[in-house]
Design a protein around this motif. Structure first.
Motif, PDB file in Angstrom:
ATOM      1  N   GLY A  16     -52.273  63.826 -11.424  1.00 18.19           N
ATOM      2  CA  GLY A  16     -53.463  63.079 -11.060  1.00 18.19           C
ATOM      3  C   GLY A  16     -54.211  62.481 -12.233  1.00 18.19           C
ATOM      4  N   LEU A  17     -53.660  62.603 -13.433  1.00 19.04           N
ATOM      5  CA  LEU A  17     -54.320  62.055 -14.614  1.00 19.04           C
ATOM      6  C   LEU A  17     -54.320  60.533 -14.558  1.00 19.04           C
ATOM      7  CD1 LEU A  17     -55.570  62.554 -17.436  1.00 19.04           C
ATOM      8  CD2 LEU A  17     -53.239  62.515 -18.350  1.00 19.04           C
ATOM      9  N   ARG A  18     -55.503  59.935 -14.411  1.00 20.46           N
ATOM     10  CA  ARG A  18     -55.644  58.478 -14.289  1.00 20.46           C
ATOM     11  C   ARG A  18     -55.968  57.899 -15.661  1.00 20.46           C
ATOM     12  NH1 ARG A  18     -54.039  55.265 -10.675  1.00 20.46           N
ATOM     13  NH2 ARG A  18     -55.335  53.568 -10.005  1.00 20.46           N
ATOM     14  N   LEU A  19     -55.142  56.939 -16.120  1.00 26.00           N
ATOM     15  CA  LEU A  19     -55.316  56.367 -17.450  1.00 26.00           C
ATOM     16  C   LEU A  19     -55.418  54.856 -17.390  1.00 26.00           C
ATOM     17  CD1 LEU A  19     -52.514  58.358 -19.315  1.00 26.00           C
ATOM     18  CD2 LEU A  19     -54.968  58.784 -19.418  1.00 26.00           C
ATOM     19  N   PRO A  20     -56.253  54.282 -18.254  1.00 22.19           N
ATOM     20  CA  PRO A  20     -56.251  52.816 -18.383  1.00 22.19           C
ATOM     21  C   PRO A  20     -55.072  52.394 -19.263  1.00 22.19           C
ATOM     22  CG  PRO A  20     -57.870  53.759 -19.860  1.00 22.19           C
ATOM     23  CD  PRO A  20     -57.274  54.908 -19.082  1.00 22.19           C
ATOM     24  N   TRP A  21     -54.542  51.208 -19.006  1.00 28.09           N
ATOM     25  CA  TRP A  21     -53.452  50.676 -19.807  1.00 28.09           C
ATOM     26  C   TRP A  21     -53.724  49.191 -19.978  1.00 28.09           C
ATOM     27  CZ3 TRP A  21     -47.714  52.388 -18.897  1.00 28.09           C
ATOM     28  CH2 TRP A  21     -46.909  51.894 -19.920  1.00 28.09           C
ATOM     29  N   VAL A  22     -53.707  48.730 -21.218  1.00 28.82           N
ATOM     30  CA  VAL A  22     -53.922  47.317 -21.518  1.00 28.82           C
ATOM     31  C   VAL A  22     -52.676  46.802 -22.221  1.00 28.82           C
ATOM     32  CG1 VAL A  22     -55.337  45.632 -22.766  1.00 28.82           C
ATOM     33  CG2 VAL A  22     -56.415  47.678 -21.779  1.00 28.82           C
ATOM     34  N   THR A  23     -52.089  45.742 -21.669  1.00 31.13           N
ATOM     35  CA  THR A  23     -50.917  45.136 -22.304  1.00 31.13           C
ATOM     36  C   THR A  23     -51.185  43.671 -22.596  1.00 31.13           C
ATOM     37  OG1 THR A  23     -49.859  44.568 -20.204  1.00 31.13           O
ATOM     38  CG2 THR A  23     -49.267  46.684 -21.174  1.00 31.13           C
ATOM     39  N   GLU A  24     -50.462  43.176 -23.588  1.00 31.65           N
ATOM     40  CA  GLU A  24     -50.494  41.753 -23.928  1.00 31.65           C
ATOM     41  C   GLU A  24     -49.070  41.221 -23.875  1.00 31.65           C
ATOM     42  OE1 GLU A  24     -51.504  38.650 -27.574  1.00 31.65           O
ATOM     43  OE2 GLU A  24     -51.967  40.776 -27.828  1.00 31.65           O
ATOM     44  N   ILE A  25     -48.914  40.057 -23.279  1.00 33.72           N
ATOM     45  CA  ILE A  25     -47.628  39.357 -23.337  1.00 33.72           C
ATOM     46  C   ILE A  25     -47.608  38.656 -24.693  1.00 33.72           C
ATOM     47  CG2 ILE A  25     -46.134  37.616 -22.308  1.00 33.72           C
ATOM     48  CD1 ILE A  25     -46.644  40.136 -20.540  1.00 33.72           C
ATOM     49  N   THR A  26     -46.759  39.142 -25.586  1.00 32.27           N
ATOM     50  CA  THR A  26     -46.748  38.609 -26.950  1.00 32.27           C
ATOM     51  C   THR A  26     -45.735  37.492 -27.144  1.00 32.27           C
ATOM     52  OG1 THR A  26     -45.227  40.355 -27.652  1.00 32.27           O
ATOM     53  CG2 THR A  26     -47.608  40.749 -27.969  1.00 32.27           C
ATOM     54  N   HIS A  27     -44.705  37.467 -26.309  1.00 38.70           N
ATOM     55  CA  HIS A  27     -43.677  36.426 -26.389  1.00 38.70           C
ATOM     56  C   HIS A  27     -43.301  36.025 -24.969  1.00 38.70           C
ATOM     57  CE1 HIS A  27     -43.267  38.737 -30.091  1.00 38.70           C
ATOM     58  NE2 HIS A  27     -42.830  37.629 -30.647  1.00 38.70           N
ATOM     59  N   CYS A  28     -43.068  34.731 -24.779  1.00 37.39           N
ATOM     60  CA  CYS A  28     -42.621  34.253 -23.481  1.00 37.39           C
ATOM     61  C   CYS A  28     -41.775  33.010 -23.708  1.00 37.39           C
ATOM     62  CB  CYS A  28     -43.814  33.937 -22.582  1.00 37.39           C
ATOM     63  SG  CYS A  28     -43.335  33.510 -20.894  1.00 37.39           S
ATOM     64  N   ALA A  29     -40.492  33.117 -23.366  1.00 41.77           N
ATOM     65  CA  ALA A  29     -39.559  31.998 -23.489  1.00 41.77           C
ATOM     66  C   ALA A  29     -38.905  31.813 -22.122  1.00 41.77           C
ATOM     67  CB  ALA A  29     -38.518  32.270 -24.569  1.00 41.77           C
ATOM     68  N   GLU A  30     -39.572  31.037 -21.269  1.00 48.74           N
ATOM     69  CA  GLU A  30     -39.090  30.816 -19.910  1.00 48.74           C
ATOM     70  C   GLU A  30     -37.752  30.095 -19.945  1.00 48.74           C
ATOM     71  OE1 GLU A  30     -40.473  28.509 -15.848  1.00 48.74           O
ATOM     72  OE2 GLU A  30     -41.984  28.921 -17.363  1.00 48.74           O
ATOM     73  N   PRO A  31     -36.783  30.525 -19.176  1.00 49.10           N
ATOM     74  CA  PRO A  31     -36.721  31.635 -18.225  1.00 49.10           C
ATOM     75  C   PRO A  31     -35.913  32.820 -18.746  1.00 49.10           C
ATOM     76  CG  PRO A  31     -34.949  30.123 -17.731  1.00 49.10           C
ATOM     77  CD  PRO A  31     -35.636  29.619 -18.992  1.00 49.10           C
ATOM     78  N   SER A  32     -35.896  33.020 -20.045  1.00 50.82           N
ATOM     79  CA  SER A  32     -34.972  34.021 -20.591  1.00 50.82           C
ATOM     80  C   SER A  32     -35.601  35.282 -21.164  1.00 50.82           C
ATOM     81  CB  SER A  32     -34.095  33.375 -21.659  1.00 50.82           C
ATOM     82  OG  SER A  32     -34.890  32.838 -22.690  1.00 50.82           O
ATOM     83  N   LEU A  33     -36.887  35.274 -21.492  1.00 49.54           N
ATOM     84  CA  LEU A  33     -37.456  36.433 -22.182  1.00 49.54           C
ATOM     85  C   LEU A  33     -38.969  36.464 -22.068  1.00 49.54           C
ATOM     86  CD1 LEU A  33     -37.375  38.684 -24.577  1.00 49.54           C
ATOM     87  CD2 LEU A  33     -37.750  36.723 -26.064  1.00 49.54           C
ATOM     88  N   PHE A  34     -39.504  37.665 -21.900  1.00 47.74           N
ATOM     89  CA  PHE A  34     -40.900  37.892 -22.227  1.00 47.74           C
ATOM     90  C   PHE A  34     -41.043  39.314 -22.734  1.00 47.74           C
ATOM     91  CE2 PHE A  34     -40.966  39.014 -17.698  1.00 47.74           C
ATOM     92  CZ  PHE A  34     -41.804  40.105 -17.622  1.00 47.74           C
ATOM     93  N   VAL A  35     -42.073  39.536 -23.540  1.00 48.24           N
ATOM     94  CA  VAL A  35     -42.311  40.833 -24.162  1.00 48.24           C
ATOM     95  C   VAL A  35     -43.738  41.261 -23.858  1.00 48.24           C
ATOM     96  CG1 VAL A  35     -42.452  42.112 -26.343  1.00 48.24           C
ATOM     97  CG2 VAL A  35     -40.695  40.324 -26.046  1.00 48.24           C
ATOM     98  N   ASP A  36     -43.878  42.501 -23.365  1.00 54.08           N
ATOM     99  CA  ASP A  36     -45.223  43.056 -23.227  1.00 54.08           C
ATOM    100  C   ASP A  36     -45.381  44.193 -24.220  1.00 54.08           C
ATOM    101  OD1 ASP A  36     -45.086  45.825 -21.591  1.00 54.08           O
ATOM    102  OD2 ASP A  36     -43.684  44.442 -20.630  1.00 54.08           O
ATOM    103  N   GLU A  37     -46.560  44.237 -24.828  1.00 57.55           N
ATOM    104  CA  GLU A  37     -46.895  45.277 -25.794  1.00 57.55           C
ATOM    105  C   GLU A  37     -48.199  45.945 -25.375  1.00 57.55           C
ATOM    106  OE1 GLU A  37     -46.900  44.054 -29.885  1.00 57.55           O
ATOM    107  OE2 GLU A  37     -45.124  42.798 -29.618  1.00 57.55           O
ATOM    108  N   GLN A  38     -48.209  47.260 -25.465  1.00 56.06           N
ATOM    109  CA  GLN A  38     -49.438  47.996 -25.157  1.00 56.06           C
ATOM    110  C   GLN A  38     -50.468  47.751 -26.245  1.00 56.06           C
ATOM    111  OE1 GLN A  38     -49.547  52.389 -24.109  1.00 56.06           O
ATOM    112  NE2 GLN A  38     -50.515  52.392 -26.120  1.00 56.06           N
ATOM    113  N   ARG A  39     -51.676  47.457 -25.842  1.00 55.98           N
ATOM    114  CA  ARG A  39     -52.800  47.358 -26.769  1.00 55.98           C
ATOM    115  C   ARG A  39     -53.664  48.612 -26.699  1.00 55.98           C
ATOM    116  NH1 ARG A  39     -50.090  44.772 -29.477  1.00 55.98           N
ATOM    117  NH2 ARG A  39     -49.958  42.520 -29.412  1.00 55.98           N
ATOM    118  N   PHE A  40     -53.713  49.229 -25.518  1.00 52.39           N
ATOM    119  CA  PHE A  40     -54.439  50.479 -25.314  1.00 52.39           C
ATOM    120  C   PHE A  40     -53.779  51.196 -24.152  1.00 52.39           C
ATOM    121  CE2 PHE A  40     -57.705  53.090 -23.319  1.00 52.39           C
ATOM    122  CZ  PHE A  40     -58.172  53.810 -24.413  1.00 52.39           C
ATOM    123  N   GLY A  41     -53.555  52.494 -24.280  1.00 52.33           N
ATOM    124  CA  GLY A  41     -52.943  53.217 -23.176  1.00 52.33           C
ATOM    125  C   GLY A  41     -52.338  54.528 -23.593  1.00 52.33           C
ATOM    126  N   PRO A  42     -51.394  55.014 -22.788  1.00 49.14           N
ATOM    127  CA  PRO A  42     -50.882  56.371 -22.972  1.00 49.14           C
ATOM    128  C   PRO A  42     -49.920  56.551 -24.150  1.00 49.14           C
ATOM    129  CG  PRO A  42     -49.815  55.327 -21.096  1.00 49.14           C
ATOM    130  CD  PRO A  42     -50.888  54.398 -21.568  1.00 49.14           C
TER     131      PRO A  42
END
Length: 156
Positions: free
Chosen positions: A64-90
């Motif tokens: 039941g541990l509820r945590l906030p998680w913030v991600t940023e999409i740092t790279h996006c090359a449609e339609p072949s790739l995207f990258v998400d990186e945690q900025r704040f979270g577990p």
């Protein structure tokens, strides 16, 4: 500090545009996340992922541990790739690559996740538990996508 990696590859029986449209819409993430994680997007999101996009979530990765998680999409090359990186979270560090490649019979989707656990030695001691939980999350995702995209490829 130890970095861990999870890598998964799955063939989806749909055209690249269909796979990209699904995965580039951040609102679809809840549909492929196990219900027991209580995953909720807590910020406004656009219909399409783009570099620089920041998304906030609430998740319950363990019990039941509820945590906030913030991600940023740092790279996006449609339609072949995207990258998400945690900025704040577990995690101390989270870098998740989403690769899409058109292949015979559909799209090869590959996830590569690099992560570092927080709390030093305590984090390292919990690594097997975290790895097992991540495996279960990605197993759920694999199974859900197999059903969803099999139905789409049949025209359902």
């Amino acid at each position: 500090m130890k970095m861990y990696q999870l890598s998964r590859t799955q063939i989806l029986p749909v055209p690249l545009t269909v796979a990209w449209d699904f995965f580039s819409d951040p609102r679809n993430l809840a549909a492929i996340t196990p219900p027991d994680m209580g995953f909720v997007i807590t910020s406004p999101v656009p219909e399409r992922t783009h570099a620089g996009m920041v998304v906030t979530y609430a998740v319950s990765p363990f019990g039941g541990l509820r945590l906030p998680w913030v991600t940023e999409i740092t790279h996006c090359a449609e339609p072949s790739l995207f990258v998400d990186e945690q900025r704040f979270g577990p995690y101390r560090f989270w870098h998740h690559q989403h690769h899409f490649l058109e292949v015979s019979g559909g799209v090869e989707m590959r996830d590569i996740v690099h992560y570092i656990l927080p709390f030093g030695i305590i984090g390292r001691l919990s690594a097997p538990v975290v790895a097992k939980r991540l495996k279960a999350i990605f197993d759920y995702r694999r199974d859900t996508l197999a059903v969803r995209f099999a139905a789409l490829s049949r025209g359902a």
